[in-house]
Each structure stands twice: as C-alpha cells, then as structure tokens.
Design an enzyme around this catalytic site. Structure first.
Site, PDB file in Angstrom:
ATOM      1  CG  ASP A 206      74.025  25.515  23.721  1.00 29.77           C
ATOM      2  OD1 ASP A 206      75.146  25.974  24.018  1.00 29.77           O
ATOM      3  OD2 ASP A 206      73.106  26.276  23.242  1.00 29.77           O
TER       4      ASP A 206
ATOM      5  CD  GLU B 226      80.409  51.045  38.376  1.00 32.40           C
ATOM      6  OE1 GLU B 226      79.268  50.668  38.522  1.00 32.40           O
ATOM      7  OE2 GLU B 226      81.045  50.860  39.636  1.00 32.40           O
TER       8      GLU B 226
ATOM      9  CE  LYS C  15      70.874  55.580  36.162  1.00 34.60           C
ATOM     10  NZ  LYS C  15      70.145  54.351  36.194  1.00 34.60           N
TER      11      LYS C  15
ATOM     12  CD  GLU D 185      69.919  48.082  37.675  1.00 30.90           C
ATOM     13  OE1 GLU D 185      70.453  48.083  38.756  1.00 30.90           O
ATOM     14  OE2 GLU D 185      68.916  49.104  37.299  1.00 30.90           O
TER      15      GLU D 185
ATOM     16  CB  SER E 186      67.671  56.386  43.607  1.00 31.23           C
ATOM     17  OG  SER E 186      67.288  57.538  44.282  1.00 31.23           O
TER      18      SER E 186
ATOM     19  NE  ARG F 198      65.333  51.563  44.269  1.00 32.61           N
ATOM     20  CZ  ARG F 198      65.506  52.677  44.818  1.00 32.61           C
ATOM     21  NH1 ARG F 198      66.759  53.193  44.507  1.00 32.61           N
ATOM     22  NH2 ARG F 198      64.521  53.600  44.767  1.00 32.61           N
TER      23      ARG F 198
ATOM     24  CG  ASP G 169      71.293  20.944  27.038  1.00 24.59           C
ATOM     25  OD1 ASP G 169      71.417  21.588  28.223  1.00 24.59           O
ATOM     26  OD2 ASP G 169      70.823  21.110  25.900  1.00 24.59           O
TER      27      ASP G 169
ATOM     28  CB  CYS H 254      40.768  43.351   3.099  1.00 19.74           C
ATOM     29  SG  CYS H 254      42.574  42.768   2.670  1.00 19.74           S
TER      30      CYS H 254
HETATM   31  S1  IVH Z   1      75.292  52.175  42.053  1.00 18.96           S
HETATM   32  C1  IVH Z   1      74.339  53.994  46.300  1.00 18.96           C
HETATM   33  N1  IVH Z   1      75.856  51.471  39.874  1.00 18.96           N
HETATM   34  O1  IVH Z   1      70.470  53.147  38.794  1.00 18.96           O
HETATM   35  C2  IVH Z   1      74.797  53.713  44.783  1.00 18.96           C
HETATM   36  N2  IVH Z   1      73.713  51.745  40.274  1.00 18.96           N
HETATM   37  O2  IVH Z   1      69.580  55.518  39.682  1.00 18.96           O
HETATM   38  C3  IVH Z   1      74.111  52.554  44.397  1.00 18.96           C
HETATM   39  N3  IVH Z   1      72.301  51.364  38.098  1.00 18.96           N
HETATM   40  O3  IVH Z   1      69.485  52.117  42.022  1.00 18.96           O
HETATM   41  C4  IVH Z   1      73.900  52.366  42.903  1.00 18.96           C
HETATM   42  N4  IVH Z   1      73.789  50.928  36.830  1.00 18.96           N
HETATM   43  O4  IVH Z   1      69.406  50.475  40.185  1.00 18.96           O
HETATM   44  C5  IVH Z   1      75.108  51.811  40.704  1.00 18.96           C
HETATM   45  N5  IVH Z   1      76.711  50.730  37.530  1.00 18.96           N
HETATM   46  C6  IVH Z   1      75.748  51.011  38.499  1.00 18.96           C
HETATM   47  C7  IVH Z   1      74.374  51.162  38.005  1.00 18.96           C
HETATM   48  C8  IVH Z   1      73.316  51.544  38.903  1.00 18.96           C
HETATM   49  C9  IVH Z   1      72.554  50.807  37.338  1.00 18.96           C
HETATM   50  C10 IVH Z   1      70.866  51.388  38.898  1.00 18.96           C
HETATM   51  C11 IVH Z   1      70.433  51.094  40.279  1.00 18.96           C
HETATM   52  C12 IVH Z   1      70.324  52.305  40.989  1.00 18.96           C
HETATM   53  C13 IVH Z   1      69.842  53.380  39.927  1.00 18.96           C
HETATM   54  C14 IVH Z   1      70.029  54.804  40.394  1.00 18.96           C
END
Ligand code: IVH
Length: 674
Positions: A37, A117, A119, A182, A86, A140, A41, A414
């Site tokens: 680090d 992937e 989430k 994200e 979403s 978003r 720096d 106390c």
């Molecule tokens: S793809 C149209 N991939 O989950 C597809 N979303 O419930 C758009 N999210 O709005 C999303 N991990 O904020 C995608 N690997 C991932 C994700 C992911 C988290 C979030 C994202 C989305 C929400 C949907």
C-alpha cells in the site's frame, strides 16, 4: 503560472498513470497486489506532485481524481439507453424447471445452454464509457430513468476510469460502450463501517446492501469514498445492444477490460447443471467475501434471448433463483442488559438455542430501548431471527406473542455496580454514570488496549477480567504501574508472558496523540475524529480545556461530538485520569507544525470547491503555518472564503453574508505562495 510541460514530462505522467491503473486492477479487481500500500501511495503522491506543478496535465481520468469532487445539491435524472429491468424470482428448483420448460417451449428446443452467475445483493448501476473513458454512472432508478451519481462511482476503485485502447482492441469491444453491474460492499468493509459508525454514535446499518445503496446516493462523494465499495460487472452493451452473440463472451470481455466480473459464473448445459451450480454455491457462498442472495440464470445465446423477448417487467430469458433466507423462529427466554464502555446499557435477547444455517444462535443484541419498542418484543415471545453471513444475528420481528409474556424494562440500577441508571436528554441510550463501575472499567481497558488505540498486544479479555476483579486496574492509567509479580500471579500466566505484557505496556507510552485521544473512549470520538482533534490541539490537556467554540472549529465536530467531549472532561475522575496518565509518562504531543509567520493571526478561512495547485488540506496547512485558522462553515465572523472550481453552497452563503471571497490566485497572493 507554471511553464508548459515538456513532452518528456507528459510521458512520465502518462506512464505513472498507467502504472497506477495496473496496481489498482491488481489490488481491487484481482485481489492480488504486487506492491505494498505504501509503495502505491508513493506512486500516487509522485503523480499528484507532478500534476500540482503542471495543472495543465491534469485529466479527468487520472487516478488522482477519484476523490475530491465538491458536494452537490441534488442528483440529475438521466434516461437509460435501454430499460434496466428486474428479474423474475424462482424460490425452488421446481420453479427453475418451470422456467426451463417455458424457455424450451418458447423456441422449440430440447436443451438450452444457460449461464449461471452469482446474484449480487447490492445496487445496480449503469456505467457509460466514451472513447474508453468513464463519463457517467447512473443508478437503476425506476428502470427507465436513473440518477446521475458519477462523482460517487468514480471513487470505487474496481471501476476503471479509463480503459486502454489496446485492451479494447484485444477484447473486440468498441471504444464507447455501457457496463451494467452491481455496487456492493464486502463483508469486511461492511463490518469496518459499522464498527466505526458505532464508535462515532452514527447509524448502524442492518446489512451491507443498505450501506452500499446509501453510500452510492451520497451528495458528498468523499463520504462514498470512505465506504469502500466494490463493483461487479454482469452486462455489456453498445448502443443499447449486446456486443457479442453469446452472453459468456460478454463476461470474458468484461474481464479482459479489467472489470471485476462474476468470475464464478458457469456455462451450464441444461437446467440440471444449473441446479447443481445452485446447490454447490449454497454452502460455498458463506466463504465468499461478499454476500450473494441467489443465482441468476440467463440463456447464453443472445439470438435466443431476442426471440424470447420480455414481459412488461422482466426478460423471459433470465430468472433469479433465490436461496432460502437464513432465518429461524425461536423463543426469547430472557432479555438481559450489558454495560458498555461508555456505560450505555444494551438489551440482549437470550434465545432458546436454534440452528440457523449450521450455526447455533442463542443470543442477539437488541441495540437499545428504541429497538425493543419498535419490535414490540417481550420475554416469552416467539421471534424471527436472521443470520446473514458473518454478521451477528438479529431479531427481525415478533411472530407470536408469548402466553405469559413479560415486558422488558431497563433496570433502575446498573446490573453490575448497582448505581443509578440515567437517561440522557435527546439520547437513545440509558447509561450507568459511575466511573468506577467494574463493567465500564473492563470495557474501557479492552478498548484502550485495542489495536487501533494503544495497541497493547497480549492484554486480552481474560487478563482484563482478572485485573479488574483483583482491583489491579481501577482505570487505564493503573496499567502503567503494574508489577511483574502481580502479573505472574494471574491465572495461566507464565513469567515470560508477564514480562512481554509489561514491555508492551511500556512501549504503548510512545503511542501518538490521535491514538491516545481515541483510546480514552470519549463518547462519539472515533478514530477519524481523534485524528482531526489531534490536528487542532497539541495535547490531551489542551483538548481537555477546549471551549465549545474551539471544538466547533474542528472539521466534522458538531453539537453531539462537542458535548460528548465537554461532558467527558467535565467529569473530575476523567481529569484525574489524564493527570495520572501524564505522570505515568503517557503524554504524546502533536507533531509540531513549522510556524512560518504570524501574518494570518486571528483570520479564519473557509475553503469550498476544488483547487488546482494544491489540495484543500495543503492550502489549509499553509493557513495554519501562518497563524490563521481553517473552519468548516461560513458565518458572519468568517474572514475569507476561498472558492475553487464547482464550489458548493458555502459560496452562496459567503455572498449572502458579504464575506470576502478569494479565488485561488488571490489566496496565493494573500498568503505569499505561488
Ligand atoms: S442481470 C435483464 N445479473 O438483481 C437482466 N442482475 O432481481 C438484468 N443482480 O436488477 C440483470 N446480480 O440489480 C443480473 N449476475 C447478475 C445479477 C443481477 C444481481 C440484480 C440486478 C437486477 C436484480 C434483478
């Protein structure tokens, strides 16, 4: 004015930037730094110095420009290139199979390639790059329009400010593109944040998601910078369309562009492989440094994605499989109180032991009386408890009131020293104000010795308990008069470790002033505030006799912190303690500031906006060197307001009050620097 920079210098600056970008990538994306680090720096400082000497070389994508944009008044709304939709949720493997059936029937195929992937549980953001340079970051929002949070996302170090031409070429990505992903906080960053919030009397966040979302939407990006956010990319677009025929190719390209993508993604041939992936990660996810709440499943072929299209709110080609929450119901057997370092009483629910995600949970903090009331929880109730990752379990709500439920009341005395409990006006906490309370003594000693305070290695809880019990340490100053024989007598303590501890205690006398101020455990004075106080006051004695007004002159000190400090030092026992520490040889002083003149004596300065030739801190230091004062807010009494680029509301206030306004050049002339 500085002379125009020669070409060789320009080259040096660009090389430095390239190096810094490389190390940011190694550290923040790959989690595999090549240099320390301190070395990083030093490189950054070198670049900063060159840029200061040659402001004409500063570019908006320079690694020096991540932090420092002045706070804004509000956010601008921006329309997304293509809606940020979403996803539908699947709460079971059956629901995943239903999804797969719909996809296959929709396009008339037997088997589909999916990408599975992680989430990520954070806040989705769109990043726009033009010509390889990050130009905008947008939340978003409602999916169609979001908020422009560009200065905030620029502080996130896993987001490249600029991507080299060669990288783009190699990855076959056009120079103007959009990345979606994200913004998240790692567990470590989240825990560190909550620890410091607790110390500073700030809001404690329930989870990393809320903390990250709050940080992204700060008007002052310097606060965002302190929250240590991360960004995970999962979507690549140009002109609102996918760049490659397969989603997997986008993920590979994102990594090639040096984004942190969900590197644990997998190409799954058919839904069974997707389900295996979900199962495998349900146990493995505990070990990740960030929280995932499920698995996102996407059809890999963009052609098939387009064929399937969207419903009104989500794509038909993707679904989010959600892991069952780690929640359980159990009975509150009792509610007890714990006495903390500042004497604050914390109610703790003693639970009928219950297994949540493989861990036995038998207690859960209820934080304070407001929280007890908000939950409406009483002894005997059945409650829903959640354990998210490594975070301590917390009670979410009462699910069933107990038959013979009993309300919890804060005791009048106390539970440890039996002195009267006080409720301080305007504060949530009830406190034991007895400075001699053994519970407080214990917690004060533990805090005093902790790593970020006096850093006395070897003074752990077990030893502190014995020191308090035997009356060997009535306060923290007593540590400095401990004798070898006394320590050697303690349980499970050999002479050698006793000597080691004495050496550690002796060594702590050299601790710096900010450490000592922090170690004292003054209410609402955390590490950062301690540092700022040490910049202003040259010793603990000076801090102890500071007036309320003088305290306000310290940046970030408001009424709450000021009254915490004043109250602490108005307590005779605490004043006594400072004297005792001094006598024992614990008397650090601030590093002496070189005094250059007294020409600004009595003059107060406020800085707003960005300066070109030096940082605001450096400019402030010059003021101090000449006997002036730097304050954080404008009043009629302010002598000068120095205004840089994009000034904030302080500028308007200065104009309104008729305070003298200086631009950077005028300021330099006044103080006599270039
Ligand atoms: S793809 C149209 N991939 O989950 C597809 N979303 O419930 C758009 N999210 O709005 C999303 N991990 O904020 C995608 N690997 C991932 C994700 C992911 C988290 C979030 C994202 C989305 C929400 C949907």
């Amino acid at each position: 004015m500085a002379k125009a920079a020669p070409v060789s210098l320009k080259k040096e600056v660009e090389e430095l930037r390239e190096k810094l970008r490389h190390h940011e990538y190694r550290y923040h994306v790959l989690d595999d730094p090549e240099i320390s680090d301190a070395a990083y720096d030093a490189l950054l400082r070198k670049l900063k110095d060159l840029e200061t000497a040659h402001p004409e070389l500063v570019t908006s994508d320079s690694p020096t420009t991540r932090v420092g944009a002045p706070p804004r008044e509000g956010f601008q709304t921006v329309r997304h290139t293509r809606p940020m939709l979403s996803l539908d949720n699947a709460f079971s493997f059956d629901a995943l199979r239903d999804f797969d059936r719909r996809v296959r029937e929709g396009i008339g195929r037997n088997s589909i390639d999916y990408i599975a992937e992680h989430k990520f549980d954070g806040l989705s953001i769109a990043l726009w790059y033009e010509d390889g340079v990050l130009v905008r970051g947008i939340t978003r929002g409602d999916g169609t329009t979001g908020e422009d949070v560009t200065p905030n996302v620029r502080t996130i170090r896993s987001i490249p400010l600029r991507i080299e031409k060669e990288l783009l070429k190699k990855a076959k990505v056009p120079a103007s593109f959009e990345v979606r992903g994200e913004v998240m906080m790692t567990r470590k960053a989240f825990e560190a944040l909550n620890r410091s919030q607790e110390q500073n009397g700030g809001k404690v966040f329930a989870n990393a998601r809320n903390a990250a979302a709050g940080a992204v939407r700060m008007l002052d990006s310097s606060i965002t910078a302190r929250r240590r956010l991360d960004f995970f990319a999962y979507y690549l677009l140009t002109d609102g369309r996918a760049v490659f025929p397969k989603h997997s190719e986008s993920l590979v390209a994102l990594e090639a562009l040096r984004f942190r993508a969900s590197s644990d993604w997998k190409l799954c041939n058919g839904i069974d492989e997707v389900i295996s992936y979900c199962e495998a990660w349900d146990t493995k996810r505990e070990k990740l440094d960030y929280e995932i709440d499920g698995v996102v499943v996407k059809v890999n072929s963009i052609g098939i994605q387009n064929e399937l299209g969207f419903t009104s709110k989500s794509p038909r080609w993707a679904i989010a499989y959600k892991y069952p929450a780690r929640q359980e119901t159990t009975v509150v057997n009792d509610i007890i109180v714990q006495v903390g370092r500042t004497g604050a009483l914390t109610p703790v629910a003693m639970l009928e032991p219950v297994q949540i995600g493989g861990v036995t949970v038998s207690r859960s903090t209820l934080h304070n009386m407001d929280e007890v009331q908000r939950l409406g929880v009483q002894i005997g109730d059945t409650v829903l408890v959640e354990r998210a990752g490594e975070v301590i379990p917390h009670v979410l709500k009462v699910v069933k009131e107990g038959k013979n439920r009993k309300p919890f009341r804060i005791p009048r005395e106390c539970p440890v020293c039996h002195s009267k409990i006080h409720k301080v006006e305007g504060e949530v906490a009830y406190r034991c104000l007895n400075t001699g309370c053994p519970a407080k003594r214990r917690e004060s000693l533990i805090h005093f010795a902790s790593r970020h305070a006096m850093n006395i290695d070897g003074l752990g809880e077990k030893i502190v308990d014995q020191l308090v019990e035997k009356g060997l340490a009535k306060d923290v100053a007593d540590l400095y008069s401990l004798k070898l024989e006394q320590l050697a007598e303690l349980e499970r303590f050999a002479e050698k470790s006793a000597q080691n501890l004495l050496d550690e205690i002796e060594g702590s006398k050299k601790a710096s002033l900010p450490r000592l101020i922090y170690a004292l455990g003054i209410p609402f004075v955390g590490e950062r505030t301690a540092q700022l106080l040490a910049d202003r006051f040259s010793s603990v004695g000076e801090l102890a006799s500071a007036s309320e007004e003088e305290l306000y002159e310290v940046e970030e000190v408001g009424p709450k912190v000021a009254s915490g400090i004043l109250e602490f030092f108005s307590e005779p026992a605490n004043r006594q303690l400072i004297k005792k520490l001094e006598k024992a040889g614990v008397r650090p002083t601030a590093e002496k500031r070189t005094v250059k003149s007294n020409k600004l004596a009595g003059k107060s300065f406020v800085f707003t906006g960005g300066l070109v030739n030096r940082t605001r801190e450096e400019a402030g230091e010059i003021v101090l060197q000449h006997g002036g004062k730097v304050i954080s807010s404008v009043s009629k009494k302010t002598d000068y307001v120095v205004v840089g680029t994009d000034p904030g509301s302080k500028y308007d206030k200065a104009r309104e009050l008729g305070v003298s306004i200086l631009n950077e050049a005028e300021f330099e002339k006044l103080v006599g620097v270039r």
